[in-house]
Scaffold this motif. Structure first.
Motif, PDB file in Angstrom:
ATOM      1  N   LEU A 202       0.774  -1.110  -0.074  1.00  0.00           N
ATOM      2  CA  LEU A 202      -0.028  -0.109   0.014  1.00  0.00           C
ATOM      3  C   LEU A 202       0.808   1.251  -0.135  1.00  0.00           C
ATOM      4  O   LEU A 202       1.604   1.542   0.911  1.00  0.00           O
ATOM      5  CB  LEU A 202      -0.894   0.051   1.138  1.00  0.00           C
ATOM      6  N   VAL A 203       0.442   2.040  -0.888  1.00  0.00           N
ATOM      7  CA  VAL A 203       1.722   3.324  -1.285  1.00  0.00           C
ATOM      8  C   VAL A 203       0.798   4.302  -1.753  1.00  0.00           C
ATOM      9  O   VAL A 203      -0.167   4.294  -2.648  1.00  0.00           O
ATOM     10  CB  VAL A 203       2.772   2.909  -2.169  1.00  0.00           C
ATOM     11  N   ASN A 204       1.031   5.664  -1.057  1.00  0.00           N
ATOM     12  CA  ASN A 204       0.389   6.816  -1.896  1.00  0.00           C
ATOM     13  C   ASN A 204       0.574   7.110  -3.131  1.00  0.00           C
ATOM     14  O   ASN A 204       1.776   6.802  -3.553  1.00  0.00           O
ATOM     15  CB  ASN A 204       0.429   7.839  -0.773  1.00  0.00           C
ATOM     16  N   PHE A 205      -0.281   7.566  -3.909  1.00  0.00           N
ATOM     17  CA  PHE A 205       0.002   7.263  -5.403  1.00  0.00           C
ATOM     18  C   PHE A 205       0.940   8.378  -5.838  1.00  0.00           C
ATOM     19  O   PHE A 205       1.168   9.293  -5.125  1.00  0.00           O
ATOM     20  CB  PHE A 205      -1.469   7.898  -6.049  1.00  0.00           C
ATOM     21  N   SER A 206       1.845   7.635  -6.676  1.00  0.00           N
ATOM     22  CA  SER A 206       2.897   8.506  -7.464  1.00  0.00           C
ATOM     23  C   SER A 206       2.535   9.888  -8.070  1.00  0.00           C
ATOM     24  O   SER A 206       1.284   9.912  -8.594  1.00  0.00           O
ATOM     25  CB  SER A 206       3.703   7.708  -8.432  1.00  0.00           C
ATOM     26  N   ASP A 210       1.644   8.816 -15.131  1.00  0.00           N
ATOM     27  CA  ASP A 210       0.888   7.300 -15.429  1.00  0.00           C
ATOM     28  C   ASP A 210       0.956   6.689 -13.855  1.00  0.00           C
ATOM     29  O   ASP A 210       0.833   5.312 -13.979  1.00  0.00           O
ATOM     30  CB  ASP A 210       1.864   6.480 -16.541  1.00  0.00           C
ATOM     31  N   LEU A 211       1.371   7.351 -12.893  1.00  0.00           N
ATOM     32  CA  LEU A 211       1.235   6.917 -11.521  1.00  0.00           C
ATOM     33  C   LEU A 211       2.634   5.646 -11.379  1.00  0.00           C
ATOM     34  O   LEU A 211       2.410   5.084 -10.308  1.00  0.00           O
ATOM     35  CB  LEU A 211      -0.108   5.928 -11.195  1.00  0.00           C
ATOM     36  N   LEU A 212       3.240   5.670 -12.048  1.00  0.00           N
ATOM     37  CA  LEU A 212       4.593   4.850 -11.698  1.00  0.00           C
ATOM     38  C   LEU A 212       5.384   5.320 -11.063  1.00  0.00           C
ATOM     39  O   LEU A 212       5.706   6.408 -10.597  1.00  0.00           O
ATOM     40  CB  LEU A 212       5.379   4.901 -13.130  1.00  0.00           C
ATOM     41  N   LEU A 213       5.632   4.367 -10.042  1.00  0.00           N
ATOM     42  CA  LEU A 213       6.487   4.558  -8.894  1.00  0.00           C
ATOM     43  C   LEU A 213       8.033   3.761  -9.344  1.00  0.00           C
ATOM     44  O   LEU A 213       8.021   2.764  -9.721  1.00  0.00           O
ATOM     45  CB  LEU A 213       6.077   4.112  -7.778  1.00  0.00           C
ATOM     46  N   PHE A 215      11.751   3.229  -8.061  1.00  0.00           N
ATOM     47  CA  PHE A 215      12.565   3.487  -6.899  1.00  0.00           C
ATOM     48  C   PHE A 215      14.027   2.398  -7.194  1.00  0.00           C
ATOM     49  O   PHE A 215      13.956   1.210  -7.380  1.00  0.00           O
ATOM     50  CB  PHE A 215      11.827   2.667  -5.577  1.00  0.00           C
ATOM     51  N   GLU A 216      14.976   3.255  -7.488  1.00  0.00           N
ATOM     52  CA  GLU A 216      16.312   2.808  -7.468  1.00  0.00           C
ATOM     53  C   GLU A 216      16.303   1.739  -8.644  1.00  0.00           C
ATOM     54  O   GLU A 216      16.814   0.432  -8.858  1.00  0.00           O
ATOM     55  CB  GLU A 216      16.755   1.775  -6.322  1.00  0.00           C
ATOM     56  N   GLY A 217      15.714   2.433  -9.876  1.00  0.00           N
ATOM     57  CA  GLY A 217      15.599   1.558 -11.102  1.00  0.00           C
ATOM     58  C   GLY A 217      14.513   0.515 -11.159  1.00  0.00           C
ATOM     59  O   GLY A 217      14.357  -0.184 -12.324  1.00  0.00           O
ATOM     60  N   ARG A 218      13.863   0.232 -10.025  1.00  0.00           N
ATOM     61  CA  ARG A 218      12.714  -0.830 -10.214  1.00  0.00           C
ATOM     62  C   ARG A 218      11.423   0.025 -10.255  1.00  0.00           C
ATOM     63  O   ARG A 218      11.240   1.065  -9.622  1.00  0.00           O
ATOM     64  CB  ARG A 218      12.676  -1.636  -9.003  1.00  0.00           C
ATOM     65  N   GLU A 219      10.504  -0.495 -11.317  1.00  0.00           N
ATOM     66  CA  GLU A 219       9.251   0.077 -11.298  1.00  0.00           C
ATOM     67  C   GLU A 219       8.065  -0.681 -10.899  1.00  0.00           C
ATOM     68  O   GLU A 219       7.932  -1.759 -10.790  1.00  0.00           O
ATOM     69  CB  GLU A 219       9.101   0.441 -12.847  1.00  0.00           C
ATOM     70  N   TYR A 220       7.101   0.118 -10.211  1.00  0.00           N
ATOM     71  CA  TYR A 220       5.797  -0.409  -9.414  1.00  0.00           C
ATOM     72  C   TYR A 220       4.594   0.576 -10.016  1.00  0.00           C
ATOM     73  O   TYR A 220       4.849   1.649 -10.233  1.00  0.00           O
ATOM     74  CB  TYR A 220       5.867  -0.478  -8.113  1.00  0.00           C
ATOM     75  N   VAL A 221       3.595  -0.206 -10.452  1.00  0.00           N
ATOM     76  CA  VAL A 221       2.407   0.401 -10.751  1.00  0.00           C
ATOM     77  C   VAL A 221       1.165  -0.023  -9.785  1.00  0.00           C
ATOM     78  O   VAL A 221       1.251  -1.243  -9.484  1.00  0.00           O
ATOM     79  CB  VAL A 221       2.013   0.118 -12.200  1.00  0.00           C
ATOM     80  N   PRO A 222       0.077   0.819  -9.871  1.00  0.00           N
ATOM     81  CA  PRO A 222      -0.998   0.330  -8.575  1.00  0.00           C
ATOM     82  C   PRO A 222      -1.884  -0.467  -9.666  1.00  0.00           C
ATOM     83  O   PRO A 222      -2.169  -0.620 -10.800  1.00  0.00           O
ATOM     84  CB  PRO A 222      -1.642   1.662  -8.425  1.00  0.00           C
ATOM     85  N   ILE A 223      -2.575  -1.397  -8.695  1.00  0.00           N
ATOM     86  CA  ILE A 223      -3.779  -2.095  -9.366  1.00  0.00           C
ATOM     87  C   ILE A 223      -4.583  -1.031  -9.842  1.00  0.00           C
ATOM     88  O   ILE A 223      -5.173  -0.255  -9.251  1.00  0.00           O
ATOM     89  CB  ILE A 223      -4.330  -3.204  -8.578  1.00  0.00           C
ATOM     90  N   GLN A 224      -5.210  -1.232 -11.191  1.00  0.00           N
ATOM     91  CA  GLN A 224      -6.105  -0.347 -11.942  1.00  0.00           C
ATOM     92  C   GLN A 224      -7.190  -0.143 -11.339  1.00  0.00           C
ATOM     93  O   GLN A 224      -7.924  -1.366 -10.982  1.00  0.00           O
ATOM     94  CB  GLN A 224      -5.964  -0.684 -13.324  1.00  0.00           C
ATOM     95  N   ASN A 225      -7.790   0.884 -11.178  1.00  0.00           N
ATOM     96  CA  ASN A 225      -9.327   1.329 -10.632  1.00  0.00           C
ATOM     97  C   ASN A 225      -9.432   0.621  -9.468  1.00  0.00           C
ATOM     98  O   ASN A 225     -10.917   0.912  -9.050  1.00  0.00           O
ATOM     99  CB  ASN A 225     -10.180   0.716 -11.828  1.00  0.00           C
ATOM    100  N   SER A 272      -0.143  19.357  -6.008  1.00  0.00           N
ATOM    101  CA  SER A 272       1.046  18.676  -5.893  1.00  0.00           C
ATOM    102  C   SER A 272       0.834  17.120  -6.016  1.00  0.00           C
ATOM    103  O   SER A 272       1.828  16.356  -6.294  1.00  0.00           O
ATOM    104  CB  SER A 272       1.200  18.635  -4.204  1.00  0.00           C
ATOM    105  N   GLY A 273      -0.570  16.527  -6.584  1.00  0.00           N
ATOM    106  CA  GLY A 273      -0.729  15.362  -6.915  1.00  0.00           C
ATOM    107  C   GLY A 273      -1.135  14.292  -5.472  1.00  0.00           C
ATOM    108  O   GLY A 273      -1.396  13.271  -5.854  1.00  0.00           O
ATOM    109  N   PHE A 274      -1.277  15.047  -4.085  1.00  0.00           N
ATOM    110  CA  PHE A 274      -1.679  14.278  -3.198  1.00  0.00           C
ATOM    111  C   PHE A 274      -2.958  13.902  -3.227  1.00  0.00           C
ATOM    112  O   PHE A 274      -3.115  12.659  -3.024  1.00  0.00           O
ATOM    113  CB  PHE A 274      -1.241  15.024  -1.881  1.00  0.00           C
ATOM    114  N   ILE A 275      -3.698  14.947  -3.441  1.00  0.00           N
ATOM    115  CA  ILE A 275      -5.375  14.418  -4.098  1.00  0.00           C
ATOM    116  C   ILE A 275      -5.299  14.297  -5.494  1.00  0.00           C
ATOM    117  O   ILE A 275      -5.288  15.202  -6.541  1.00  0.00           O
ATOM    118  CB  ILE A 275      -6.187  15.519  -3.610  1.00  0.00           C
ATOM    119  N   ASN A 276      -5.041  13.194  -6.078  1.00  0.00           N
ATOM    120  CA  ASN A 276      -4.653  12.951  -7.506  1.00  0.00           C
ATOM    121  C   ASN A 276      -6.061  12.868  -8.183  1.00  0.00           C
ATOM    122  O   ASN A 276      -6.776  11.759  -7.984  1.00  0.00           O
ATOM    123  CB  ASN A 276      -4.013  11.635  -7.397  1.00  0.00           C
ATOM    124  N   HIS A 277      -5.922  13.617  -9.163  1.00  0.00           N
ATOM    125  CA  HIS A 277      -7.052  13.504 -10.120  1.00  0.00           C
ATOM    126  C   HIS A 277      -7.360  12.477 -10.985  1.00  0.00           C
ATOM    127  O   HIS A 277      -8.266  11.961 -11.557  1.00  0.00           O
ATOM    128  CB  HIS A 277      -7.260  15.143 -10.976  1.00  0.00           C
TER     129      HIS A 277
END
Length: 297
Positions: A202-206, A210-213, A215-225, A272-277
């Motif tokens: 569980l991570v607050n949205f990037s 494209d909401l991609l996170l 970190f140190e060259g490794r990429e993570y994405v949220p489960i859609q919708n 800032s993207g914290f409340i992410n549209h």
């Protein structure tokens, strides 16, 4: 004699300068100071009106450093703010503030984490209101099968979580998700996702488009919708035992009320993207907890 007078003058000037500064603690374990300076790009924090991110990673910590200074200034505290990195300051340890050795933190904290310390800490008006903190279930980008997992199959998902992060823990426990308990650095938790020990974290949205996170060259994405609401509000805290605590808290709360009335607080969280549209229309996993929104005081 001349050297003595010179030393005395230097000491006097230095002392006066120190008295014209307000020391605010910040975590030294993160690169907040570097990202903060990159975001300002030479601007005064009091002049910032555009809160769009200019750096990678979560942006809320940087924005709060700016909002804190704007609130203090609007509330009548005009001293220059100097950030003091402290290894002892983290998300759930407030020992120095309770003792009065530290005055104020540069970031907000969960109300639930400090509710038992209200005798020692002043708690500001909410910086993030109950119901506004949303997060995604981040999986490894290469794990394509999980990226579109339907809500009905969440009982098959394993998610790593730290039980000491009580708000996250409580939110996850109100879902059919299988929780894997782990007490340790969040970087290690992300590595558990990368190495398939667990499915997600569980991570607050990037803030990326494209909401991609990354970190140190490794990429993570949220489960859609799918998204989760973290059921609590976040606040700045000020030490009651510090000699300047009452004065600083009064200025801070006055300023926060002004920022809120002017719409700047909400604007900052949205820009800032914290409340992410990008996730406005996504479905809540723990929608039943929304019924308690507004209860936390």
């Amino acid at each position: 004699m001349r050297w003595f007078i010179l030393v005395l003058l230097v000491f006097s000037v230095s002392t006066t300068y120190a008295h014209n500064q307000l020391v605010v603690d910040i975590m030294s374990s993160e690169n907040f100071s570097q990202r903060y300076n990159e975001f300002l790009d030479g601007r005064s924090p009091l002049d910032v009106q555009d809160f769009h991110p200019t750096t990678k990673g979560s942006h809320i910590e940087i924005i709060e450093m700016v909002l804190l200074q704007q609130a203090l200034f609007l509330g009548g505290e005009t001293r220059e703010v100097v950030f003091n990195p402290k290894p002892s300051v983290n998300i759930i340890e407030f020992t120095d503030m309770i003792a009065g050795d530290s005055l104020i933190l540069a970031r907000s904290v969960w109300h639930e984490d400090i509710i038992n310390y209200r005798g020692s800490l002043f708690v500001s008006d909410a910086v993030v209101e109950f119901g506004d903190y949303e997060a995604g279930l981040y999986v490894a980008k290469r794990n394509v099968a999980l990226q579109n997992l339907p809500k009905e199959q969440l009982d098959q998902l394993t998610v790593v979580a730290n039980p000491r992060w009580r708000v996250d823990w409580r939110a996850l426990n109100n879902t059919p998700i299988n929780i894997v308990s782990f007490i340790g650095p969040w970087e290690t938790m992300l590595n558990m996702v990368e190495t398939d020990i667990v499915d997600a974290m569980l991570v607050n949205f990037s803030v990326s488009s494209d909401l991609l996170l990354n970190f140190e060259g490794r990429e993570y994405v949220p489960i859609q919708n799918l998204k989760m609401m973290l059921p609590d509000s976040r606040h700045f805290i000020v030490s009651k035992r510090h000699p300047q605590g009452e004065q600083i808290f009064a200025a801070l709360n006055r300023g926060l009320k002004i920022l809120k009335a002017r719409g700047i607080l909400r604007k900052a969280l949205m820009q800032s993207g914290f409340i992410n549209h990008l996730v406005t229309d996504w479905q809540f996993i723990n929608e039943d907890m929304m019924a308690t929104a507004g209860v936390v005081q």
